[in-house]
Design an enzyme around this catalytic site. Structure first.
Site, short mmCIF file in Angstrom:
data_model
loop_
_atom_site.label_atom_id
_atom_site.label_comp_id
_atom_site.label_asym_id
_atom_site.label_seq_id
_atom_site.Cartn_x
_atom_site.Cartn_y
_atom_site.Cartn_z
N GLY A 31 2.11 10.36 -0.99
CA GLY A 31 1.86 9.49 0.15
C GLY A 31 0.37 9.25 0.39
CG LEU A 33 1.55 5.32 -0.73
CD1 LEU A 33 2.69 4.30 -0.88
CD2 LEU A 33 1.55 6.30 -1.90
N GLY A 36 -5.12 3.31 -5.87
CA GLY A 36 -4.68 3.97 -7.11
C GLY A 36 -3.16 3.99 -7.21
CG HIS A 37 -0.96 6.33 -4.45
ND1 HIS A 37 -1.81 6.65 -3.43
CD2 HIS A 37 -0.63 7.50 -5.05
CE1 HIS A 37 -1.98 7.96 -3.39
NE2 HIS A 37 -1.29 8.51 -4.36
CB SER A 185 -9.15 10.73 -4.28
OG SER A 185 -8.59 11.92 -3.76
P1 AMP Z 1 -0.98 11.91 -5.52
O1 AMP Z 1 -0.34 11.16 -4.41
O2 AMP Z 1 -2.44 12.19 -5.30
O3 AMP Z 1 -0.19 13.13 -5.97
O4 AMP Z 1 -0.95 10.94 -6.75
C1 AMP Z 1 0.23 10.32 -7.19
C2 AMP Z 1 -0.05 9.62 -8.49
O5 AMP Z 1 -1.08 8.65 -8.29
C3 AMP Z 1 -0.56 10.56 -9.59
O6 AMP Z 1 0.07 10.20 -10.81
C4 AMP Z 1 -2.03 10.30 -9.62
O7 AMP Z 1 -2.62 10.52 -10.89
C5 AMP Z 1 -2.07 8.83 -9.27
N1 AMP Z 1 -3.40 8.46 -8.75
C6 AMP Z 1 -4.08 9.04 -7.73
N2 AMP Z 1 -5.28 8.47 -7.59
C7 AMP Z 1 -5.38 7.50 -8.55
C8 AMP Z 1 -6.39 6.57 -8.93
N3 AMP Z 1 -7.56 6.48 -8.29
N4 AMP Z 1 -6.12 5.73 -9.96
C9 AMP Z 1 -4.93 5.79 -10.62
N5 AMP Z 1 -3.95 6.65 -10.31
C10 AMP Z 1 -4.16 7.50 -9.29
#
Ligand code: AMP
Length: 287
Positions: A31, A33, A36-37, A185
């Site tokens: 979440g 979001l 990147g997400h 992030s």
């Molecule tokens: P998270 O919500 O941080 O667990 O991330 C969920 C997915 O989004 C994971 O596969 C991460 O690698 C991907 N993700 C997070 N930040 C980025 C970003 N800046 N660019 C691409 N993918 C991302």
């Protein structure tokens, strides 16, 4: 868009989609979001007929003293973003739904998790692998999308899927960045304005490392020293957790850079622990 909080609920939605002959995709997230997400969801949208986005802040992948409680939670904005991006179903279970009983089973991917973030966050990847295995078993997608930003996570997930013969293919999307290069992030929200000004140093150091490797193919140790020097100068508040140059598949440290490598780092900047990486092809363009 369907929003399901129970395992039974999402399973029945997916079963309907399957009955209608649709392929199924999954984008697992915690979440909050962001862009990147969004890129992962957009790729998922293109890559399957029925796209599920899971939103679950998984307690078992946070260590003691880590930011489980403080982790940003923005459920309304997340649902709006999923809807806007054409998601078919959001699976947003509670911790009680996912871990109804105290689990006696965890998934441990050996070796690949002893290094990089795994060395600094004991148990983290067991938590990640276990929850990803559960989500894959609940949704049973044809494809699941991960981000390159969490490079080790993508390698570990691929290996788990191979070792356990899970019938899913793992797709990895490039890291989405802010204009100044900082990898987007959820944890960037923890940065003070001053730390935020220093944070682009991570990617700048990685870019310089990439350039040097492409040009000179120096010993890995020299590149690591240069990255650390750059960080010391440009992000003085940063505490380097690690800077490593590793084989893209085994994640073992390499001594030479005349081959494909991944340069990866983690830096604590105030309350945020930031990670980033670049993959550099071998001299002949081999990957
Ligand atoms: P998270 O919500 O941080 O667990 O991330 C969920 C997915 O989004 C994971 O596969 C991460 O690698 C991907 N993700 C997070 N930040 C980025 C970003 N800046 N660019 C691409 N993918 C991302």
């Amino acid at each position: 868009m369907d929003v399901e909080q129970t395992i039974e609920g999402i399973r029945s939605r997916v079963a309907d989609a399957r009955k209608a002959g649709k392929t199924v995709g999954l984008v697992p997230t915690m979440g909050a979001l962001h862009a990147g997400h969004h890129a992962l969801i957009a790729a998922g949208r293109r890559g399957c007929d029925y796209l599920v986005v899971s939103i679950f802040v998984n307690p078992t992948q946070f260590g003691p003293g880590e930011d489980y409680e403080a982790y940003p939670r923005t459920p309304e904005e997340d649902l709006a973003a999923c809807e806007r991006l054409g998601t078919d179903a959001v699976f947003a279970p509670s911790a009680e739904e996912m871990y109804a009983e105290t689990p006696r089973t965890t998934v441990h991917v050996a070796h690949l998790t002893d290094t990089l973030c795994g060395r600094r966050r004991p148990g983290h990847f067991d938590g990640v692998c276990t929850v990803v295995a559960k989500l894959l078993n609940i949704v049973r997608p044809d494809t699941a999308w991960f981000g390159q930003k969490d490079y080790q996570q993508s390698v570990v997930a691929r290996r788990m899927v191979r070792d356990l013969n899970l019938p899913v293919s793992i797709a990895v999307c490039p890291t989405v960045r802010e204009e100044d290069g900082l990898a987007v992030s959820s944890r960037n929200a923890y940065l003070t304005p001053n730390q935020r000004r220093q944070a682009p140093a991570l990617y700048a150091a990685l870019r310089k490392a990439e350039e040097t490797i492409r040009r000179d193919r120096p010993p890995a140790e020299d590149v690591i020293t240069a990255v650390r020097d750059h960080l010391r100068a440009q992000a003085p508040e940063g505490q380097v957790d690690y800077v490593q140059i590793v084989d893209p598949e085994t994640l073992a440290d390499v001594e030479t850079t005349d081959r494909p490598v991944v340069v990866a780092l983690a830096v604590r900047l105030g309350k945020a622990r930031l990670i980033d990486n670049v993959k550099v092809d071998g001299p002949t363009g081999s990957t």
